[in-house]
Enzyme design. Structure first.
Site, PDB file in Angstrom:
ATOM      1  N   THR A   1       1.794  -0.513   2.520  1.00 45.06           N
ATOM      2  CA  THR A   1       0.457  -0.109   2.083  1.00 45.06           C
ATOM      3  C   THR A   1      -0.422  -1.268   1.600  1.00 45.06           C
ATOM      4  O   THR A   1      -1.549  -1.445   2.085  1.00 45.06           O
ATOM      5  CB  THR A   1       0.595   0.941   0.970  1.00 45.06           C
ATOM      6  OG1 THR A   1       1.227   2.084   1.541  1.00 45.06           O
ATOM      7  CG2 THR A   1      -0.751   1.333   0.385  1.00 45.06           C
TER       8      THR A   1
HETATM    9  P1  AMP Z   1       3.947   2.770   0.157  1.00 47.62           P
HETATM   10  O1  AMP Z   1       5.120   2.565  -0.750  1.00 47.62           O
HETATM   11  O2  AMP Z   1       3.688   1.573   0.999  1.00 47.62           O
HETATM   12  O3  AMP Z   1       4.064   4.039   0.885  1.00 47.62           O
HETATM   13  O4  AMP Z   1       2.674   2.884  -0.813  1.00 47.62           O
HETATM   14  C1  AMP Z   1       1.937   4.080  -0.982  1.00 47.62           C
HETATM   15  C2  AMP Z   1       1.729   4.320  -2.427  1.00 47.62           C
HETATM   16  O5  AMP Z   1       0.839   3.356  -2.964  1.00 47.62           O
HETATM   17  C3  AMP Z   1       1.057   5.634  -2.680  1.00 47.62           C
HETATM   18  O6  AMP Z   1       1.996   6.605  -3.025  1.00 47.62           O
HETATM   19  C4  AMP Z   1       0.093   5.358  -3.829  1.00 47.62           C
HETATM   20  O7  AMP Z   1       0.404   6.148  -4.955  1.00 47.62           O
HETATM   21  C5  AMP Z   1       0.289   3.899  -4.140  1.00 47.62           C
HETATM   22  N1  AMP Z   1      -0.985   3.272  -4.425  1.00 47.62           N
HETATM   23  C6  AMP Z   1      -2.057   3.221  -3.618  1.00 47.62           C
HETATM   24  N2  AMP Z   1      -3.088   2.586  -4.206  1.00 47.62           N
HETATM   25  C7  AMP Z   1      -2.659   2.205  -5.416  1.00 47.62           C
HETATM   26  C8  AMP Z   1      -3.265   1.511  -6.490  1.00 47.62           C
HETATM   27  N3  AMP Z   1      -4.526   1.061  -6.412  1.00 47.62           N
HETATM   28  N4  AMP Z   1      -2.520   1.298  -7.587  1.00 47.62           N
HETATM   29  C9  AMP Z   1      -1.250   1.728  -7.654  1.00 47.62           C
HETATM   30  N5  AMP Z   1      -0.624   2.404  -6.671  1.00 47.62           N
HETATM   31  C10 AMP Z   1      -1.310   2.643  -5.560  1.00 47.62           C
HETATM   32 ZN    ZN Z   2       0.514   3.204   3.107  1.00 53.32          ZN
HETATM   33 ZN    ZN Z   3       4.057   5.109   2.311  1.00 50.87          ZN
END
Ligand code: AMP
Ligand code: ZN
Ligand code: ZN
Length: 445
Positions: A112
């Site tokens: 992400t």
């Molecule tokens: P991933 O682990 O790559 O799937 O990341 C997705 C997660 O990133 C989501 O569940 C969001 O809750 C988290 N996320 C997205 N934007 C933010 C942010 N600005 N601050 C903290 N967490 C975030």
């Molecule tokens: Zn993502």
């Molecule tokens: Zn994810």
């Protein structure tokens, strides 16, 4: 290279041609219900409408004319392009059909934070400094980054599009997007909200609508919206589960609410909808328990579809011997030998070793916590950025964009140059991204 229209002129409302295109679009697409009412009233006069004072009608037309197009960048985390073809996204599918659609190739690693920052900066993670969701400062291994970190220095490797916009005097407002809640590169967006998973999609959309309702003097010209519920459902249930479809449909209806609210207030908008990566299925039967061999020799920084690992001090030889031997369903490289096509491994923050699981497999590099839930089938991302399951979504709709265009797949770093063009910002030839693959997205008139 195809030339794109100079939209800076449109923003300043001096380009009468684009202004009239805007009005035509506004009236033909966003004001369709009003046109139908107008057609009906022409055939059968409605007394209330017939009696409306002409000044009022002129006034309302004038206030609509005063609204220059705004730009809205939306990220729907983990939204696979094929979610648009499941018959559950009437709004997004229509916006794609009436605008521009493509599958987008994410950057490696397909996580992400690296991909949001690749879209935002036009630079690969290896060049923009956000090389993972979790990072360790190579100068100080005790200093680490995680997704909730608020320290700006991690983000200072390159200007994000909202920073470029703010520096050029374009007022921006962000309803989440990684990096918008820290003072990256010395600036915040003019309006921004602190990230919280407890703020649901409806409330996030409401924030954008409220900002759009502001008077011209303090209405943001560029807004950013981030939604993660489709990613969360994809992780929990997998990309082909009915629960994930349900969440996709919910988000679609919320984007519909945004579209309808903008239409209601007569606000034209160039809307660019992206996702950061796709989502692939996982299984409890496809797990590589690397942690069993890492104990005492390796420090995992990231784990999952890919893993990044530093040696325990003095244990580099043992770690290297372990990781570089052949593994079933996984391949590892020292950072300097990561295949060039990943464009990854030169940044000091990239850990010393990177292991990539075969698509569908998961690397467990950290020992499971005693209270960890039993792993069940679900979904994840982080695999090879050319894996078809990792493909991301791109939709562009609005007066700046052509209608009914499907573009060949392009790299997500190309979105920054496109946004620059739409916002009237100068291009930066030093970026990894390029406008050319997206030139066909822009109206040429
Ligand atoms: P991933 O682990 O790559 O799937 O990341 C997705 C997660 O990133 C989501 O569940 C969001 O809750 C988290 N996320 C997205 N934007 C933010 C942010 N600005 N601050 C903290 N967490 C975030
Ligand atoms: Zn993502
Ligand atoms: Zn994810």
């Amino acid at each position: 290279m195809q030339r794109a229209p100079n939209l800076r002129a449109a923003r300043a409302q001096t380009d009468k041609r684009l202004h009239s295109v805007t009005l035509i679009w506004q009236f033909s697409i966003m004001r369709l219900p009003h046109l139908l009412i107008a057609a009906a009233s022409a055939a059968l006069p409605i007394p209330a409408l017939a009696a409306a004072p002409p000044e009022q009608a002129v006034q309302s037309a004038r206030s609509e004319e005063q609204r220059a197009p705004i730009t809205i960048l939306v990220s729907i985390d983990g939204f696979r392009p094929d979610y648009l073809d499941r018959g559950i996204t009437p709004v997004l599918s229509q916006m794609a059909a009436e605008g521009v659609r493509a599958s987008m190739i994410p950057s490696f690693p397909t996580k992400t934070f690296p991909n949001h920052n690749a879209v935002a900066t036009g630079l690969r993670p290896d060049h923009n400094g956000i090389v993972g969701n979790n990072m360790v400062d190579p100068e100080d291994p005790k200093h680490s980054f995680w997704m909730g970190s608020q320290e700006p220095e991690w983000w200072d490797g390159a200007d994000q599009i909202w920073i470029t916009a703010e520096k050029a005097g374009i007022r921006t407002a962000t309803q989440f997007w990684p990096g918008t809640t820290v003072k990256a590169n010395g600036l915040y967006p003019t309006d921004w909200h602190q990230f919280s998973v407890d703020i649901g999609t409806r409330q996030r959309v409401d924030a954008i609508i409220d900002w759009a309702r502001r008077p011209t003097e303090n209405r943001p010209q560029f807004m950013i919206l981030y939604i993660e519920s489709v990613d969360s459902a994809g992780h929990d249930f997998g990309p082909f589960a009915p629960e994930t479809d349900e969440e996709v449909a919910v988000v679609d209806s919320q984007i519909g609410r945004l579209r309808d609210a903008l239409a209601e207030m007569g606000q034209p908008a160039n809307i660019v909808i992206v996702s950061d990566h796709g989502m692939g299925p996982t299984s409890a039967d496809r797990v590589i328990p690397l942690y069993r061999q890492l104990d005492g020799i390796g420090v995992p920084i990231e784990e999952g579809a890919y893993s990044s690992i530093n040696p325990v001090p003095g244990k580099d030889a043992e770690l290297s011997a372990l990781l570089l031997e052949p593994h079933e369903h996984m391949e590892c490289w020292p950072k300097a030998e990561i295949p060039a096509r990943f464009e990854y491994g030169t940044h000091p923050r990239v850990p010393d070793y990177v292991c990539l699981a075969e698509s569908g497999w998961i690397i467990r590099a950290k020992p499971p916590r005693p209270d960890a839930k039993q792993m069940k089938d679900g979904g994840t991302h982080g695999w090879d950025n050319l894996d078809p399951d990792m493909r991301a979504t791109f939709i562009a709709n609005g007066p700046a964009f052509r209608s009914g265009v499907t573009l060949p797949d392009f790299d997500n770093v190309d979105v920054n140059p496109l946004l620059r063009e739409v916002l009237g910002l100068p291009q930066d030839r030093s970026l990894d991204g390029d406008l050319e693959p997206l030139g066909g997205a822009l109206r040429q008139d």
